[in-house]
Design a protein around this motif. Sequence first.
Motif, PDB file in Angstrom:
ATOM      1  N   ILE A  32       0.879  -1.169   0.000  1.00  0.00           N
ATOM      2  CA  ILE A  32       0.000   0.000   0.000  1.00  0.00           C
ATOM      3  C   ILE A  32       0.912   1.214   0.000  1.00  0.00           C
ATOM      4  CG2 ILE A  32      -1.825   1.243   1.201  1.00  0.00           C
ATOM      5  CD1 ILE A  32      -2.594  -1.410   2.530  1.00  0.00           C
ATOM      6  N   TYR A  36      -3.299   6.888  -3.066  1.00  0.00           N
ATOM      7  CA  TYR A  36      -2.887   5.609  -2.537  1.00  0.00           C
ATOM      8  C   TYR A  36      -3.231   4.575  -3.564  1.00  0.00           C
ATOM      9  CZ  TYR A  36      -1.644   6.706   2.313  1.00  0.00           C
ATOM     10  OH  TYR A  36      -1.004   7.161   3.433  1.00  0.00           O
ATOM     11  N   ILE A  38      -2.949   0.071  -4.151  1.00  0.00           N
ATOM     12  CA  ILE A  38      -2.621  -1.213  -3.549  1.00  0.00           C
ATOM     13  C   ILE A  38      -2.078  -2.091  -4.672  1.00  0.00           C
ATOM     14  CG2 ILE A  38      -3.572  -3.265  -2.411  1.00  0.00           C
ATOM     15  CD1 ILE A  38      -5.642  -1.394  -1.105  1.00  0.00           C
ATOM     16  N   VAL A  55      -6.987   3.786  -4.879  1.00  0.00           N
ATOM     17  CA  VAL A  55      -7.927   4.217  -3.835  1.00  0.00           C
ATOM     18  C   VAL A  55      -7.891   5.742  -3.784  1.00  0.00           C
ATOM     19  CG1 VAL A  55      -8.579   4.020  -1.420  1.00  0.00           C
ATOM     20  CG2 VAL A  55      -7.361   2.130  -2.535  1.00  0.00           C
ATOM     21  N   GLU A  97      -9.269   6.699   3.752  1.00  0.00           N
ATOM     22  CA  GLU A  97      -8.593   5.814   4.703  1.00  0.00           C
ATOM     23  C   GLU A  97      -9.435   4.567   4.967  1.00  0.00           C
ATOM     24  OE1 GLU A  97      -9.190   9.032   5.410  1.00  0.00           O
ATOM     25  OE2 GLU A  97      -7.233  10.008   5.476  1.00  0.00           O
ATOM     26  N   ILE A 100      -8.922   2.240   2.031  1.00  0.00           N
ATOM     27  CA  ILE A 100      -7.677   1.475   2.123  1.00  0.00           C
ATOM     28  C   ILE A 100      -7.874   0.268   3.023  1.00  0.00           C
ATOM     29  CG2 ILE A 100      -5.311   1.526   3.035  1.00  0.00           C
ATOM     30  CD1 ILE A 100      -5.293   4.517   2.163  1.00  0.00           C
ATOM     31  N   SER A 104      -7.737  -3.492   1.529  1.00  0.00           N
ATOM     32  CA  SER A 104      -6.601  -4.301   1.988  1.00  0.00           C
ATOM     33  C   SER A 104      -7.084  -5.502   2.791  1.00  0.00           C
ATOM     34  CB  SER A 104      -5.618  -3.453   2.807  1.00  0.00           C
ATOM     35  OG  SER A 104      -6.229  -2.929   3.971  1.00  0.00           O
TER      36      SER A 104
END
Length: 326
Positions: A32, A36, A38, A55, A97, A100, A104
Motif C-alpha cells: 500500500i 494511494y 494497492i 484508492v 482511509e 484502504i 486491503s
Amino acid sequence: MKEQVLFSLSSSKAETLFKFLRNKQLKPNLVIALYYWIGNYVHQNQTLSEILIHVGSELERFCGRVEKVKMGNQLVDLWIEDKNEEFYLKTYWQDFEIGILVISDYICNLFEVGIFLFELRTEHLKMMDMLEGTTIETLHIYDYCREIDENGLNYILSKAKAKYLFICISLESFQLNAHHKNHFDSLIVDKASWVTIDFLMSLDCIEIRIRERRFSNEELNRFLMHWINGGSPRLKCFVADADIWFFKEELALKGINVQKTKEHTRIYKSPSKDLEFENQEIRRNDGIIASIKYSNGVFSFGVWPDCDDTLHRSIIIVGMGKSNWK
C-alpha cells in the motif's frame, strides 16, 4: 493477480471458488503506497509487478464503467477503465482511509496474507489507529508536510507494530524524551535529530541505522558501554551516518578494550545492507565479539556472526532509497 482479484469480485460464489482452487503456494507481497494504490511487489527485480486497485477521494471521481461489488460486508463502486488493452481498477471514497482498510482487508483475506509494505504519508495518527491489529511486515512513515509533532510521534511509536520500520520525519525543535520499548528487527531513521541515546538504548532491535543526527563522543561511548554490559542483547548492527562531532577515538572508546586483528577487511551482512569492517573489535562481557569502524563521518558496529540474509532484505533500503547509506 489483478485478474484474480477481479474474478473474485464477480460474485460471492466466484470468491469462494477462487479461495478453494487458487495455488496456495503463491503468496503475493501486498503493498500500500503513495496517495494511494494497492499493488503486488516482486522482490527479485525490486519493482511492482502491477498496481491492483487505486484508492482515491470522491472528489477525484471520473466517468467510466462502474460495477457494484462486495468487499467483506461492504458494497463498493468499482470503476473499470480500459486503456491500451489493459484494465485499471479504481475506487473512490468519502473517507479514503476507510477505503484502504476495506480493500486491503479483502485482498489479505482473499490470499491469506498480511500487508508486506505500507507507506504512510498522511493522516498518520488516524491510520495508525485503523491499522491496529493488522499484520504489517514493513512500515515506512514519511512526513514531508510536517504534520507530526512531538505528541504525534510518541503516539506513532507507541502503536507501531512491524518487523521493519523506516521513519523520515523532520522534527528539529525537540528530542524524544519518552522511552518506547519497541521490538523491531530493523529500525532505520532518516532526519533523526529527535533521536536520543536513551531512546536507542530502550529499543529491542537487531539492526538500528540513524542518519542526520550528530552524536557526541560521550554519547557514542555510553551506547557502546551499554552493549558491553549486556544491554540491547538482540542488537547485531548499528550504523550512525551523522558526522560524530569532532570524533576522537580516545573519548568515544574510553574505558573500552579495543583489540586489533590481523584480518584487514571483513564483509558483514546486516538485515538491510552489507557493511565493510577492518581490524578493530570490542568484546561484550559475555565474550560476544563486535567489529567497529569510523570512516567518513559514519560509525558502524556489527556483532559476529553476522545476520542471516533475509528474504526481502532489499526492500528495507530500496523503499527509502533516496538515502545514500554508507
